[in-house]
Design an enzyme around this catalytic site. Structure first.
Site, PDB file in Angstrom:
ATOM      1  N   SER A   1     -30.423  12.651 -40.203  1.00 18.92           N
ATOM      2  CA  SER A   1     -30.288  12.352 -38.775  1.00 18.92           C
ATOM      3  C   SER A   1     -31.271  13.211 -37.990  1.00 18.92           C
ATOM      4  O   SER A   1     -31.902  12.749 -37.034  1.00 18.92           O
ATOM      5  CB  SER A   1     -28.862  12.639 -38.299  1.00 18.92           C
ATOM      6  OG  SER A   1     -27.914  11.921 -39.052  1.00 18.92           O
TER       7      SER A   1
ATOM      8  N   HIS B   1     -24.070  15.979 -34.579  1.00 18.26           N
ATOM      9  CA  HIS B   1     -24.319  16.279 -35.987  1.00 18.26           C
ATOM     10  C   HIS B   1     -25.808  16.416 -36.285  1.00 18.26           C
ATOM     11  O   HIS B   1     -26.185  16.989 -37.303  1.00 18.26           O
ATOM     12  CB  HIS B   1     -23.703  15.202 -36.881  1.00 18.26           C
ATOM     13  CG  HIS B   1     -24.174  13.824 -36.554  1.00 18.26           C
ATOM     14  ND1 HIS B   1     -23.653  13.081 -35.513  1.00 18.26           N
ATOM     15  CD2 HIS B   1     -25.130  13.033 -37.105  1.00 18.26           C
ATOM     16  CE1 HIS B   1     -24.258  11.911 -35.456  1.00 18.26           C
ATOM     17  NE2 HIS B   1     -25.163  11.852 -36.404  1.00 18.26           N
TER      18      HIS B   1
ATOM     19  N   ASN C   1     -31.521   4.675 -35.447  1.00 19.19           N
ATOM     20  CA  ASN C   1     -32.018   4.822 -36.819  1.00 19.19           C
ATOM     21  C   ASN C   1     -31.327   3.864 -37.784  1.00 19.19           C
ATOM     22  O   ASN C   1     -31.624   3.862 -38.980  1.00 19.19           O
ATOM     23  CB  ASN C   1     -31.936   6.281 -37.289  1.00 19.19           C
ATOM     24  CG  ASN C   1     -30.514   6.798 -37.400  1.00 19.19           C
ATOM     25  OD1 ASN C   1     -29.583   6.050 -37.657  1.00 19.19           O
ATOM     26  ND2 ASN C   1     -30.340   8.105 -37.232  1.00 19.19           N
TER      27      ASN C   1
ATOM     28  N   GLY D   1     -24.966   4.271 -33.785  1.00 18.10           N
ATOM     29  CA  GLY D   1     -23.579   4.064 -34.202  1.00 18.10           C
ATOM     30  C   GLY D   1     -22.619   4.588 -33.139  1.00 18.10           C
ATOM     31  O   GLY D   1     -21.600   3.953 -32.824  1.00 18.10           O
TER      32      GLY D   1
ATOM     33  N   GLU E   1     -11.070   7.230 -17.703  1.00 16.72           N
ATOM     34  CA  GLU E   1     -10.642   8.622 -17.757  1.00 16.72           C
ATOM     35  C   GLU E   1     -11.454   9.450 -18.729  1.00 16.72           C
ATOM     36  O   GLU E   1     -11.711  10.636 -18.493  1.00 16.72           O
ATOM     37  CB  GLU E   1      -9.146   8.697 -18.118  1.00 16.72           C
ATOM     38  CG  GLU E   1      -8.218   8.037 -17.093  1.00 16.72           C
ATOM     39  CD  GLU E   1      -8.143   6.521 -17.203  1.00 16.72           C
ATOM     40  OE1 GLU E   1      -8.719   5.954 -18.157  1.00 16.72           O
ATOM     41  OE2 GLU E   1      -7.523   5.885 -16.333  1.00 16.72           O
TER      42      GLU E   1
ATOM     43  N   PHE F   1      -2.145   8.981 -17.770  1.00 21.09           N
ATOM     44  CA  PHE F   1      -3.493   8.522 -18.090  1.00 21.09           C
ATOM     45  C   PHE F   1      -4.406   9.673 -18.489  1.00 21.09           C
ATOM     46  O   PHE F   1      -5.503   9.437 -19.001  1.00 21.09           O
ATOM     47  CB  PHE F   1      -4.076   7.713 -16.927  1.00 21.09           C
ATOM     48  CG  PHE F   1      -3.196   6.572 -16.507  1.00 21.09           C
ATOM     49  CD1 PHE F   1      -2.398   5.916 -17.438  1.00 21.09           C
ATOM     50  CD2 PHE F   1      -3.139   6.146 -15.190  1.00 21.09           C
ATOM     51  CE1 PHE F   1      -1.560   4.869 -17.067  1.00 21.09           C
ATOM     52  CE2 PHE F   1      -2.307   5.102 -14.807  1.00 21.09           C
ATOM     53  CZ  PHE F   1      -1.514   4.458 -15.750  1.00 21.09           C
TER      54      PHE F   1
ATOM     55  N   LYS G   1     -34.026   6.995 -40.237  1.00 23.89           N
ATOM     56  CA  LYS G   1     -33.173   8.088 -40.707  1.00 23.89           C
ATOM     57  C   LYS G   1     -33.815   8.651 -41.966  1.00 23.89           C
ATOM     58  O   LYS G   1     -34.019   7.930 -42.948  1.00 23.89           O
ATOM     59  CB  LYS G   1     -31.761   7.554 -40.986  1.00 23.89           C
ATOM     60  CG  LYS G   1     -30.686   8.642 -41.098  1.00 23.89           C
ATOM     61  CD  LYS G   1     -29.310   8.039 -40.874  1.00 23.89           C
ATOM     62  CE  LYS G   1     -28.188   9.051 -41.058  1.00 23.89           C
ATOM     63  NZ  LYS G   1     -26.886   8.491 -40.631  1.00 23.89           N
TER      64      LYS G   1
ATOM     65  N   ASP H   1       8.050   2.026 -12.604  1.00 26.20           N
ATOM     66  CA  ASP H   1       6.929   1.459 -13.355  1.00 26.20           C
ATOM     67  C   ASP H   1       7.162   1.471 -14.866  1.00 26.20           C
ATOM     68  O   ASP H   1       6.476   0.759 -15.590  1.00 26.20           O
ATOM     69  CB  ASP H   1       5.640   2.213 -13.018  1.00 26.20           C
ATOM     70  CG  ASP H   1       5.004   1.700 -11.732  1.00 26.20           C
ATOM     71  OD1 ASP H   1       4.873   0.470 -11.605  1.00 26.20           O
ATOM     72  OD2 ASP H   1       4.658   2.515 -10.868  1.00 26.20           O
TER      73      ASP H   1
END
Lengths: 656, 656
Positions: free
Chosen positions: A32, A69, A189, A160, A391, A416, A255, A448
């Site tokens: 990577s 990473h 990649n 990804g 959020e 939430f 990659k 609710d």
């Protein structure tokens, strides 16, 4: 082609060190890293305005590695450039190649994934849990906008990773707020961890998506130095042009670039060792020759227009009464009852004036949390960030704002807040200073139903109160005010404290139990009534229900103490002393599932070996809708009658 | 225009009842309901293949209301159509208008937001926390695809809600898997709660986004019956055409349709009462005349091709040894050590053969969790759902699969499970049967650092173990196996149990402590060593560290018990008895932050009043990277030496 050849040479060097340091660590992501070698080289050696000797300069451009990473490539550049590092900010030193080789060691600041807090100030926030970096970049850019700084914030995202919805919440916010200072760079990649990326995450589809979201997406070859530089320049040109769409870069990369034996499926997160490493390095060397890599040009790094912003002076905030007076809200006090969420709104509003670094964030419920008190004030509105119904993005934006030296207050329904728990934890790991206000907490909102009720929230946040951050503080403070004065005072206390806090506010109006003169502190509690027979420990709404229970018990001749345990953590010894005064009988009350204040008391009591008894009342079945708070308290067995009955049972008495 | 006039008439009726029922409740969302009146009418009275008398028929089309707050319009239709409801499935009865008027009452099945579990089987899952419904719809559609059912799944999403990134994770999955049975309907009424929707959530931008994601988006007038019907028909035609893109519908609507006084900002979630309601209803009546609403055509509702699928027979799963033999993995046992995550992979693989309803879900880490054992088997691969790096979507898809009578097993890193905590809680509220496997749990993965470590996870899931679901079960079981046999057995036990379970698996290889003959149950524990001086309670990796500590303590002449507390909740009385046998001295061990098994033991002990002492060892500072598990255990003070020292301190002894 001297710029190209020089960047190629840097890229080869960075890729090589990536292999070497991950081999030394025994784990990590060299392939990577190699896919980002050119982009990193162009950014860090040429394009970004920054100083390796001064990685935290407030005027410098920032680089957020959302695909955490891939950090070895950044470490490699930092080692070559001598970027300052060190666990102790007073004793930073230039990073060396030897430092890079300590990757992932227990006594190293060179973490497995980016994290500023262990001693790597080049990074603004911990990343590695995917999808969050672009929101962090937004927070940094908003902080810069507030401070009138023209810096740019680059953010590298994996293809990804671009499946994470949070990335698209962030892209929406960039487009909506025209945050052209943010430069998203999608590294395509083609490979994720366990497979190739989906057809939905190809460079072409990602480009089409970015365009549909309103960005100007530049699709480039991520190993072509000139193309990279041109795309970055296009971003720079668009930054202050209101007619330009914000620019994003989509880079097609390989990659394991430069080392054919490391390409294709099966090389994610696997260092090459022994002969494999020798081969990878030899291939890189051959690639270097093939692409004509020669460091024959001097690249430039440095800051321009580096005038530090003048810190804004903080003043003392108004008191609750003063603020209600100033904002024309005396009705809140005169009505005899006031919801804690309303007091929070007033406090946030007051902090807007006294604390120029306070920034308010909302997720489309500002009229329920009363963050709208801040929003509606034109004097403050430019420090209000409407994050809409997203959020996850909001909490990572807060992490970025904190890295930009702001004090973000994020308010939404407590239910939430859970949408951003991972983002919150990453912000804690980053050492961020941020405040969360969860309104409509617990069951008392009633009508609710459970889709809007926060029920395991106290347990989750309490878990952080049991551990310490790098400063030796609890990793979180949890605050549960029971009246408006207390909510107001604790909001101010949160602003003064440098660290993460979670405050639960309530939907219903509640009676006043305190006044202007009462003081409340993180870590504090309040003995509301002394008593020798039994001690009730409660917080928030349950303090009021406990008060009613005390009346029932008093009528039966019982002398029951009441403690308002408004903070987690609290003073263990003081609570044990109070329990000792109350016959060693403790009854805890909560409007949420177990694992909250009841367990906190149980932890302390059971560790003492004193033999006290702790009975816990909390929400022991999944709740449902009901038209009133009282309906819900009765449904869950938590009303004053239930409490009194439990107290009598503990004392082996029967109701009179 | 008789179809149109009839739908208009239905729409007016539904909108009216929406006002009346929310007024009776004193809260709710009549204007959101009115914006959906025509879409609901076309779907429920004409287009969907279903039977009001049989809302759970496996062949019937489904309607997922992702924008759950708009539920009054669905309730209104159900009341008019007499859809079966009732808390007791044995005693369903047709819903009436009177039932609708009990909206949000504590003794009503008509919840404030959709929820099947309280007695409303028309709904497949609880919604109301936004952004989740489309993923639920995907789960239902995948279940139907597995069962060769040609039903369609309609999903209504709000425009403001479309800011949630999870919606776009779901759209990606629809496009990637060509799930044309799912029909997303975006209701663009222009208003969210606290404001108009952003320019990023207009009907036009949402349409452009859907197209960029690869869907065929139909932009229509959501109050034009014929346009609605045509768009739905276009969806039907595309369903089995591999050359068609999946169809989505973007409907422009009016919030408060038909009642001008209820339109514009400021009417979200506010019932009209008194004169306001009279005006709203009068305006609706006038609108009715204006649009020529007349119920002059018979609409058709009914099922076609309603042949129920034949249930697939379940058999007994292989044992661990048998499975290793069958799958050519005897090396796992012969190596002397085996990671619990590896054993999980074998068990999941075995369940694939014995349990035809088991479906495996992954979020791009199948090679780490070992869910790839299932994926790589061509016999099972059609029951494997690759959700990519999008955890929120994965957990809501699982809720949908459960509603489609599947048994979903979701595996990812325990750290990344937190991304879906809200989705998990909503699935619990729905009464879903699903299993979560969090691998690389706790600190023992070491090198990657805290961005990949699950630390407050036990506290959060434990909170659910303290409360009960509608069946009277704990709302979650938390399982922490310490060896491969136990991990295997508990995976099978989860499949047999009808309810939510969370199992933590470990990255490192660990020694075998058990064998084929050992039995493990949800709620169980195991006394690994008796002892009279002190009892250590541990689970997962910490059992191994405790074993080493026992050796140290034994050398000092101490007789220490060891309990493998692999389940939460557990048998309180049995644990108290064991503690009594061990001098009332308890030491708990965890590889996570506090609030986990230590607090669970503290709860039980402090409630007993027996005066036992509980000392808790857990992760008391935020961890960092380290190259080995032992590095991390030492860094956090949790290795065998630390444990032995703590035990000695409890017994007021000094190390020999």
């Amino acid at each position: 082609m001297s710029f190209d050849s020089t960047i190629h040479a840097k890229a080869v060097d960075l890729a090589k060190l990536g292999y070497e340091m991950t081999a030394a660590a025994g784990s990590g992501h060299p392939t990577s890293s190699a896919s980002l070698a050119h982009i990193t080289a162009v950014l860090m050696y040429q394009h970004m305005r920054w100083e390796p000797a001064n990685p935290l300069h407030p005027c410098s451009d920032r680089l957020v590695l959302s695909a955490g990473h891939a950090c070895p490539v950044i470490y490699a550049a930092c080692a070559e450039l001598g970027v300052m590092i060190g666990a102790d900010p007073q004793n930073w030193r230039p990073m060396t190649r030897d430092d890079a080789m300590t990757l992932r060691a227990i006594d190293s600041v060179v973490e497995g994934h980016p994290n500023p807090i262990e001693g790597f100030p080049f990074f603004d926030a911990a990343t590695g849990s995917l999808g969050q970096g672009l929101s962090v970049a937004i927070g940094l850019a908003i902080a810069a906008r507030i401070d009138n700084l023209d810096k740019r914030v680059f953010c590298i995202i994996g293809d990804g990773e671009a499946r994470e919805g949070q990335i698209w919440e962030a892209v929406d916010q960039i487009a909506e707020m025209h945050l052209s200072a943010v430069c998203p760079i999608i590294n395509c990649n083609g490979y994720a961890q366990s497979d190739q990326v989906s057809k939905q995450q190809t460079a072409e589809v990602i480009t089409a998506k970015l365009e549909a979201y309103g960005l100007d997406a530049k699709l480039i070859d991520g190993h072509n130095p000139t193309e990279i530089q041109e795309a970055l320049s296009a971003h720079a040109q668009a930054q202050f042009n209101p007619d330009s769409r914000p620019v994003a870069i989509v880079a097609k990369t390989v990659k394991g670039w430069g080392s054919a034996s490391q390409q294709g499926h099966g090389h994610h997160g696997k260092p090459a060792t022994g002969e494999d490493m020798a081969q990878a390095l030899a291939e890189l060397e051959a690639t270097s020759v093939q692409v004509g890599a020669t460091a024959d040009t001097t690249l430039k790094i440095g800051l321009m227009n580096a005038e530090r912003p003048v810190p804004k002076e903080q003043t003392e905030a108004l008191t609750f009464l003063q603020a209600c007076e100033k904002f024309g809200q005396k009705d809140l006090i005169e009505g005899g009852k006031c919801a804690t969420r309303r007091a929070y709104g007033v406090a946030l509003h007051a902090l807007g004036y006294s604390h120029p670094d306070v920034v308010a964030l909302d997720a489309d419920v500002k009229n329920s949390t009363f963050a709208e008190d801040f929003y509606k004030d034109e004097e403050l509105n430019d420090r209000f960030v409407e994050c809409r119904i997203a959020e996850q993005n909001m909490f990572s934006v807060a992490a970025g704002l904190s890295a930009g030296n702001k004090i973000p207050f994020c308010s939404t329904f407590a239910k939430f807040v859970v949408r951003g728990y991972d983002q919150i934890e990453m912000a804690v790991n980053s050492g961020a200073n941020f405040k969360i206000i969860g309104s409509h907490a617990g069951i008392t909102l009633a009508a609710d139903g459970p889709s809007q009720m926060s029920l395991p929230d106290v347990a989750w946040f309490r878990s952080f109160t049991t551990t310490q951050n790098k400063k030796g503080q609890p990793a979180f403070y949890v605050l549960q005010p029971c009246d408006a004065y207390q909510a107001y005072a604790l909001t101010l206390a949160m602003a003064e404290y440098d660290g993460p806090c979670y405050m639960r506010t309530l939907r219903p109006n509640v009676e006043f139990l305190y006044g202007e003169a009462d003081q409340f502190n993180l870590g504090g509690h309040e003995l509301l009534a002394p008593g020798r027979d039994l001690m009730i420990v409660a917080s928030g709404y349950m303090v009021h229900e406990a008060n009613d229970a005390l009346d029932i018990l008093d009528a039966q001749g019982l002398d029951v103490a009441l403690v308002d345990l408004y903070s987690l953590p609290f003073d263990d010894e003081a609570i044990l002393d109070l329990a000792n005064d109350a016959n060693g009988m403790i009854l805890t009350l909560e409007d949420n599932y177990g694992g909250g204040i009841g367990s906190a008391i149980a932890d302390v009591v059971s560790a003492s070996g004193d033999g006290f008894t702790v009975k816990q009342m909390f929400v022991k079945k999944i709740p449902k809708s009901g038209r009133s708070t009282d309906d819900l308290l009765a449904y869950t067995g938590l009303n004053a009658q239930n409490i009194a009955a439990q107290a009598l049972e503990m004392l082996q008495l029967t109701p009179a």
